[in-house]
Motif scaffolding. Structure first.
Motif, PDB file in Angstrom:
ATOM      1  N   UNK A 252       0.847  -1.344   0.065  1.00  0.00           N
ATOM      2  CA  UNK A 252       0.010   0.055  -0.232  1.00  0.00           C
ATOM      3  C   UNK A 252       0.808   1.270  -0.251  1.00  0.00           C
ATOM      4  N   UNK A 253       2.159   1.207   0.682  1.00  0.00           N
ATOM      5  CA  UNK A 253       2.750   2.465   0.686  1.00  0.00           C
ATOM      6  C   UNK A 253       3.833   2.617  -0.419  1.00  0.00           C
TER       7      UNK A 253
ATOM      8  N   UNK B 171       3.461   7.562  -2.689  1.00  0.00           N
ATOM      9  CA  UNK B 171       4.694   8.024  -2.408  1.00  0.00           C
ATOM     10  C   UNK B 171       4.732   9.515  -2.706  1.00  0.00           C
ATOM     11  N   UNK B 172       4.283   9.732  -3.988  1.00  0.00           N
ATOM     12  CA  UNK B 172       4.384  11.045  -4.455  1.00  0.00           C
ATOM     13  C   UNK B 172       3.431  12.162  -3.339  1.00  0.00           C
ATOM     14  N   UNK B 173       2.430  11.700  -2.936  1.00  0.00           N
ATOM     15  CA  UNK B 173       1.532  12.347  -2.008  1.00  0.00           C
ATOM     16  C   UNK B 173       2.166  12.528  -0.766  1.00  0.00           C
ATOM     17  N   UNK B 174       2.744  11.524  -0.398  1.00  0.00           N
ATOM     18  CA  UNK B 174       3.657  12.021   1.059  1.00  0.00           C
ATOM     19  C   UNK B 174       4.866  12.596   0.963  1.00  0.00           C
TER      20      UNK B 174
ATOM     21  N   UNK C  94      10.105   5.473   4.433  1.00  0.00           N
ATOM     22  CA  UNK C  94       8.908   4.846   4.413  1.00  0.00           C
ATOM     23  C   UNK C  94       9.048   3.534   4.469  1.00  0.00           C
ATOM     24  N   UNK C  95      10.105   2.849   3.842  1.00  0.00           N
ATOM     25  CA  UNK C  95      10.461   1.162   3.896  1.00  0.00           C
ATOM     26  C   UNK C  95      10.721   0.975   5.143  1.00  0.00           C
TER      27      UNK C  95
ATOM     28  N   UNK D 297       6.277   5.514  14.154  1.00  0.00           N
ATOM     29  CA  UNK D 297       7.729   5.253  13.291  1.00  0.00           C
ATOM     30  C   UNK D 297       7.780   6.182  12.161  1.00  0.00           C
ATOM     31  N   UNK D 298       6.567   6.375  11.581  1.00  0.00           N
ATOM     32  CA  UNK D 298       6.525   7.372  10.356  1.00  0.00           C
ATOM     33  C   UNK D 298       7.076   8.769  10.912  1.00  0.00           C
TER      34      UNK D 298
END
Length: 330
Positions: free
Chosen positions: A258-259, A265-268, A293-294, A321-322
């Motif tokens: 999902x991530x 990824x672009x949005x975040x 992110x990973x 964690x994020x």
């Protein structure tokens, strides 16, 4: 009776052909029109389905809702969508004040006629307006027969209301109610479940037959009790919801997948850039951001978990964690 024959050729008069499809369409249209405006025989009011008006008429259900609400004589009760006042009447007998929010001016007029000047009329305050668009008044307890169109919006408006209320006893369509109370590893567990249970304790109280309403809706209903958590969780709800939204994009897939999508990824990363600019920090390039992110997913041990299996504590660990890696969601 035999058909007449033509004097010129003895050919029978053409039979009249009825358009069956047109006839069916007309019947369907008539039925819909009747369904869209059904009258309450007692009050002579035409119900407006655009407002989701299905008036609760079953006295046993009304009494059960009063009992489940656990009302005290000092309570101020917010009733949303009181309609013709069947539930309002019982509420007024059990609390200090009822504040009734009603969007339909005809129902407002009916409430005035029914209660003002009566033994409990001084305990009733009527507010005409949209409960979603308008500010909510002070209340201890909320009771509502909720139209489907505003179900989710109302739940979260109530849970963000301050000061915190003691409880809300709300009637919803059965499927929506089941999603509110759903637990991880069940088919109904979803973003709605996670968000509601972050902020409150939710219990299913009882099932309500559609025959308990006038006019009867097409689906069955349920009553739930919502109690806000005290103290409220120390987390930004907007951040939580932003992350949970990504997680539940594909609830049965591995969380890592999902991530990893380009759109996510672009949005975040765009949010990350804005956040760093605001705090005058050096932003990460996309490759480094993807690695962050990973890493958050791997170090929490959730990268190969499916969203539908995650508990509240799992989501909280993941959000922390994020954030520690400057990954934000709003």
């Amino acid at each position: 009776m035999c058909a007449a024959t033509s004097s010129t050729g003895g050919v029978g008069m053409p039979k009249v052909q009825f358009n069956k499809s047109a006839e069916k369409a007309e019947k369907k249209k008539k039925k819909k029109k009747e369904g869209d405006s059904e009258k309450d025989g007692h009050h002579g009011i035409t119900f407006n389905k655009a407002f989701g008006q299905h008036i609760l008429k079953n006295p046993l259900v009304i009494n059960a809702i009063i009992e489940k609400s656990g009302l005290q004589s000092t309570d101020v009760v917010l009733e949303i969508g009181p309609g013709t006042g069947n539930l309002t009447e019982k509420l007024l007998q059990s609390c200090k004040q009822v504040v009734a929010m009603e969007i339909d001016p005809r129902m407002v007029q009916e409430l005035h006629k029914r209660f003002m000047g009566g033994p409990h009329g001084h305990k009733l305050k009527i507010i005409q307006g949209n409960c979603i668009k308008n500010e909510l008044p002070f209340f201890n307890v909320c009771v509502a027969n909720v139209p489907y169109a505003i179900s989710s919006a109302l739940v979260f408006k109530l849970l963000r209301h301050r000061p915190l209320f003691r409880c809300a006893v709300l009637m919803f369509q059965r499927e929506f109610a089941m999603r509110l109370v759903a637990k991880p590893n069940t088919s109904m567990y979803c973003r709605l479940s996670s968000n509601t249970q972050l902020l409150s304790r939710v219990d299913h109280l009882m099932k309500i037959s559609k025959n308990s309403f006038k006019p009867p809706p097409k689906v069955e209903s349920s009553v739930v009790r919502i109690e806000p958590k005290r103290p409220a969780p120390e987390v930004s709800f907007e951040e939580w919801d932003g992350m949970v939204k990504v997680c539940f994009n594909r609830p049965n897939k591995m969380l890592g997948g999902n991530f990893r999508t380009k759109a996510v990824l672009k949005h975040l990363h765009d949010i990350h850039l804005g956040y760093c600019k605001m705090l005058n920090k050096e932003p990460k390039e996309m490759d480094d951001f993807k690695a962050a992110v990973e890493d958050a997913l791997e170090t929490t041990g959730l990268i190969e978990r499916r969203t539908r299996t995650l508990e509240e504590s799992d989501f909280m660990t993941l959000l922390e964690a994020f954030h520690s890696r400057d990954v934000y969601f709003v």
